[in-house]
Design an enzyme around this catalytic site. Sequence first.
Site, PDB file in Angstrom:
ATOM      1  N   ALA A  82       0.848  -1.197   0.000  1.00 46.77           N
ATOM      2  CA  ALA A  82       0.000   0.000   0.000  1.00 46.77           C
ATOM      3  C   ALA A  82       0.878   1.241   0.000  1.00 46.77           C
ATOM      4  O   ALA A  82       1.906   1.278   0.670  1.00 46.77           O
ATOM      5  CB  ALA A  82      -0.915   0.021   1.222  1.00 46.77           C
ATOM      6  N   VAL A  83       0.452   2.226  -0.763  1.00 50.01           N
ATOM      7  CA  VAL A  83       1.120   3.527  -0.816  1.00 50.01           C
ATOM      8  C   VAL A  83       0.041   4.587  -0.655  1.00 50.01           C
ATOM      9  O   VAL A  83      -1.048   4.461  -1.221  1.00 50.01           O
ATOM     10  CB  VAL A  83       1.877   3.718  -2.157  1.00 50.01           C
ATOM     11  CG1 VAL A  83       2.467   5.116  -2.266  1.00 50.01           C
ATOM     12  CG2 VAL A  83       2.967   2.658  -2.300  1.00 50.01           C
ATOM     13  N   GLU A 115      -1.646 -12.238  -4.826  1.00 51.90           N
ATOM     14  CA  GLU A 115      -3.005 -12.192  -5.369  1.00 51.90           C
ATOM     15  C   GLU A 115      -3.408 -10.737  -5.531  1.00 51.90           C
ATOM     16  O   GLU A 115      -3.044  -9.898  -4.724  1.00 51.90           O
ATOM     17  CB  GLU A 115      -4.020 -12.866  -4.438  1.00 51.90           C
ATOM     18  CG  GLU A 115      -3.858 -14.362  -4.295  1.00 51.90           C
ATOM     19  CD  GLU A 115      -2.953 -14.763  -3.147  1.00 51.90           C
ATOM     20  OE1 GLU A 115      -2.559 -15.943  -3.100  1.00 51.90           O
ATOM     21  OE2 GLU A 115      -2.615 -13.907  -2.302  1.00 51.90           O
ATOM     22  N   ASN A 120      -8.633  -5.278 -10.870  1.00 51.74           N
ATOM     23  CA  ASN A 120      -7.647  -4.230 -10.626  1.00 51.74           C
ATOM     24  C   ASN A 120      -6.581  -4.235 -11.733  1.00 51.74           C
ATOM     25  O   ASN A 120      -5.441  -4.646 -11.538  1.00 51.74           O
ATOM     26  CB  ASN A 120      -7.017  -4.411  -9.240  1.00 51.74           C
ATOM     27  CG  ASN A 120      -6.233  -3.190  -8.799  1.00 51.74           C
ATOM     28  OD1 ASN A 120      -5.854  -2.358  -9.611  1.00 51.74           O
ATOM     29  ND2 ASN A 120      -5.987  -3.099  -7.506  1.00 51.74           N
ATOM     30  N   TYR A 127       2.341  -5.081 -11.580  1.00 49.65           N
ATOM     31  CA  TYR A 127       3.105  -6.296 -11.271  1.00 49.65           C
ATOM     32  C   TYR A 127       3.694  -6.923 -12.532  1.00 49.65           C
ATOM     33  O   TYR A 127       4.813  -7.442 -12.499  1.00 49.65           O
ATOM     34  CB  TYR A 127       2.247  -7.294 -10.498  1.00 49.65           C
ATOM     35  CG  TYR A 127       1.991  -6.853  -9.073  1.00 49.65           C
ATOM     36  CD1 TYR A 127       3.032  -6.690  -8.179  1.00 49.65           C
ATOM     37  CD2 TYR A 127       0.700  -6.570  -8.630  1.00 49.65           C
ATOM     38  CE1 TYR A 127       2.812  -6.261  -6.872  1.00 49.65           C
ATOM     39  CE2 TYR A 127       0.470  -6.149  -7.326  1.00 49.65           C
ATOM     40  CZ  TYR A 127       1.528  -5.993  -6.461  1.00 49.65           C
ATOM     41  OH  TYR A 127       1.306  -5.569  -5.168  1.00 49.65           O
TER      42      TYR A 127
END
Length: 161
Positions: A82-83, A115, A120, A127
């Site tokens: 998370a950012v 996952e 998304n 990724y």
Amino acid sequence: MGSEGAARPGFAIRAFDAATDAAQVAAILLGAREAASWSEEALREMVSLPGLTAFVSEQGDTILGIVVGRQVLDEAEILNLAVKSEARRQGAGRALVRRVLEQFGEWQVSRVFLEVRESNAGAIAFYRGLGFVAVGLRRDYYRDPIEAATVMELRLGKSTD
């Protein structure tokens, strides 16, 4: 991939310190809809789990993001990334993933999994840009809303397959 304290454009990557970082990280996770939301208490307790590693990106005294991974034998999994929304698309997420992958490489990990919500597309592209490939689907993996997870894999070294 840089070393743990190496400077990045506008931020640094370092090991997560549960005692001082848990509150800021819990707030980041709460604000990141696509990330798993872990409480401050859960973040403090996770550091005692075997094979777990976590890094934060920071700018001054402000934490911008976190990555959490876990090694089991010669495989590993990225459990959470998370950012802060205002710090996205500035390289912090990519630097965090690269740092955890560097750690996994030092631990002789051969494959890394994660996952991501099937819908998304941005995360899947992110990724893929780091070398991950989609290898499967977990139906009804996510809640609120119920959704499948795309399983992604990155091979770091020779597989034991």
